[in-house]
Every structure is written in C-alpha cells, then in structure tokens.
Design an enzyme around this catalytic site. Sequence first.
Site, PDB file in Angstrom:
ATOM      1  N   CYS A 107       0.925  -1.156  -0.006  1.00  0.00           N
ATOM      2  CA  CYS A 107      -0.070   0.035  -0.002  1.00  0.00           C
ATOM      3  C   CYS A 107       0.824   1.494   0.046  1.00  0.00           C
ATOM      4  O   CYS A 107       1.736   1.303   0.776  1.00  0.00           O
ATOM      5  CB  CYS A 107      -1.027   0.041   1.057  1.00  0.00           C
ATOM      6  SG  CYS A 107      -2.165   1.574   1.301  1.00  0.00           S
ATOM      7  N   HIS A 149      -8.962  -3.523  -2.917  1.00  0.00           N
ATOM      8  CA  HIS A 149      -8.004  -2.568  -2.042  1.00  0.00           C
ATOM      9  C   HIS A 149      -8.242  -1.110  -1.889  1.00  0.00           C
ATOM     10  O   HIS A 149      -8.521  -0.574  -0.957  1.00  0.00           O
ATOM     11  CB  HIS A 149      -6.471  -3.052  -2.620  1.00  0.00           C
ATOM     12  CG  HIS A 149      -5.806  -2.106  -1.708  1.00  0.00           C
ATOM     13  ND1 HIS A 149      -4.528  -2.575  -1.017  1.00  0.00           N
ATOM     14  CD2 HIS A 149      -5.231  -0.803  -1.770  1.00  0.00           C
ATOM     15  CE1 HIS A 149      -3.883  -1.978  -0.384  1.00  0.00           C
ATOM     16  NE2 HIS A 149      -4.275  -0.606  -0.901  1.00  0.00           N
ATOM     17  N   GLU A 150      -8.626  -0.607  -3.210  1.00  0.00           N
ATOM     18  CA  GLU A 150      -8.998   0.813  -3.317  1.00  0.00           C
ATOM     19  C   GLU A 150     -10.557   0.930  -2.800  1.00  0.00           C
ATOM     20  O   GLU A 150     -10.525   2.027  -2.026  1.00  0.00           O
ATOM     21  CB  GLU A 150      -8.827   1.224  -4.641  1.00  0.00           C
ATOM     22  CG  GLU A 150      -7.416   1.268  -5.255  1.00  0.00           C
ATOM     23  CD  GLU A 150      -6.546   1.954  -4.276  1.00  0.00           C
ATOM     24  OE1 GLU A 150      -6.582   2.891  -3.817  1.00  0.00           O
ATOM     25  OE2 GLU A 150      -5.362   1.196  -4.410  1.00  0.00           O
ATOM     26  N   HIS A 153     -10.155   1.316   0.906  1.00  0.00           N
ATOM     27  CA  HIS A 153      -9.677   2.525   1.605  1.00  0.00           C
ATOM     28  C   HIS A 153     -10.777   3.605   1.495  1.00  0.00           C
ATOM     29  O   HIS A 153     -10.840   4.015   2.726  1.00  0.00           O
ATOM     30  CB  HIS A 153      -8.517   3.080   0.367  1.00  0.00           C
ATOM     31  CG  HIS A 153      -7.285   2.792   0.601  1.00  0.00           C
ATOM     32  ND1 HIS A 153      -6.695   3.077   1.728  1.00  0.00           N
ATOM     33  CD2 HIS A 153      -6.392   2.273  -0.159  1.00  0.00           C
ATOM     34  CE1 HIS A 153      -5.417   2.751   1.823  1.00  0.00           C
ATOM     35  NE2 HIS A 153      -5.158   2.154   0.394  1.00  0.00           N
TER      36      HIS A 153
END
Length: 193
Positions: A107, A149-150, A153
């Site tokens: 990351c 993953h994004e 976030h």
Amino acid sequence: MAETERRGTPRPVTLVGEEILRRQCRPAGADDFGSAELAALVDDMFATNSVAEGAAIAANQVGVDLRLFVWDMDDDWGVRHVGHVLNPVLDELPPGQRRLVEEREGCLSVPGPQRVVPRTDRAVVRGFDKGGGPVVVEGRGYFARCLQHETDHLNGRLYLDRLSRRERVGALREMEELSEGVLARRARRAGAW
C-alpha cells in the site's frame, strides 16, 4: 487525450496513522461531477500514483475526503488498465463466480512492506466517471485485488486490517525500517515531474 499523459501535480501521500485513512469517504454529489476541481484532482491523483510507483490510489490517500480512486496498472496477463471511478460499489459475486486467492499486497500509505492478503480473484465495481456517467469495471487477478483494495480505502480500511495482530505489528515495524528510502525515492521522482 489519454488519462496517463503527464499532467497534474503530485501530492503527498497520506500515511498510516493519519485520521482521513480511517473514515468512510463522502460520496461525490451533483456539485462534484463535471467540475474543474474534480478534473484537477483526478489528474493530480494519476500524477501522485505515477510518482509513488503505485498501481492505484484513493482520494483519501492524497488527503481528500471523496469516494474516488484511480488506477494505472498491468494485470497478470500484461493488459494495461487505466481509469477512475467515483462512488464505487463492489458487487457481491455469487460463490460459484469467485475464488479466494492469497497473494502479497502492499500500500502506498504503508510504504515498504508487503503481506499476504486473501482476496477474491474477480471483482466488479460500479460507479461513475468524473462527468457523472455510469461506469462498470471488471477485474481478474491482480486487477481484481486492486479494485477491492482501493474500495477498502474509501471505507476507511487498510490492508493491515485484514492481517492478524502479529502480522500487522511486523508490517508496521518493517515500514519503520523501509519508509525513509521509499519516501526519498518518491520525493526525487516528484521533483523530476
């Protein structure tokens, strides 16, 4: 004009421990879509992602509270994917259409370490482009991992949250050792931008 032409201004990447990484980002609204500010933010995020040598980056990773991420990456088969999405929602795929894969993940907000994180090998994200048009993005393999993953976030989660306590502590310790070199390389690349 391609989204990856050199434009925009690299911004500092927020790091683990900064509060903005821990909260749900606000959805883009009617005032955001089509605005010059949003277009500039998207350009800046592509610039930041490039300078940081990332695959993708979320708005809160450049200090902006907005449900937006951009990507510019090659998948497992060498196909390049470039784009952005606002207000992304991950489809819940039926069990027969997904397979859990455990692979290394890093990351930009946790400079240095990578750890094995389980993710599904296929992901579908629905949202909007910067003009407000509908977007559907499907990824497999590494690109699917990136989409998940994004989206995490934007929901206030880091990949560290998917690790055991012991693995998380080890990753943070490793980050302390590696981050100075990673951040210095980013600063050099930003200076050359």
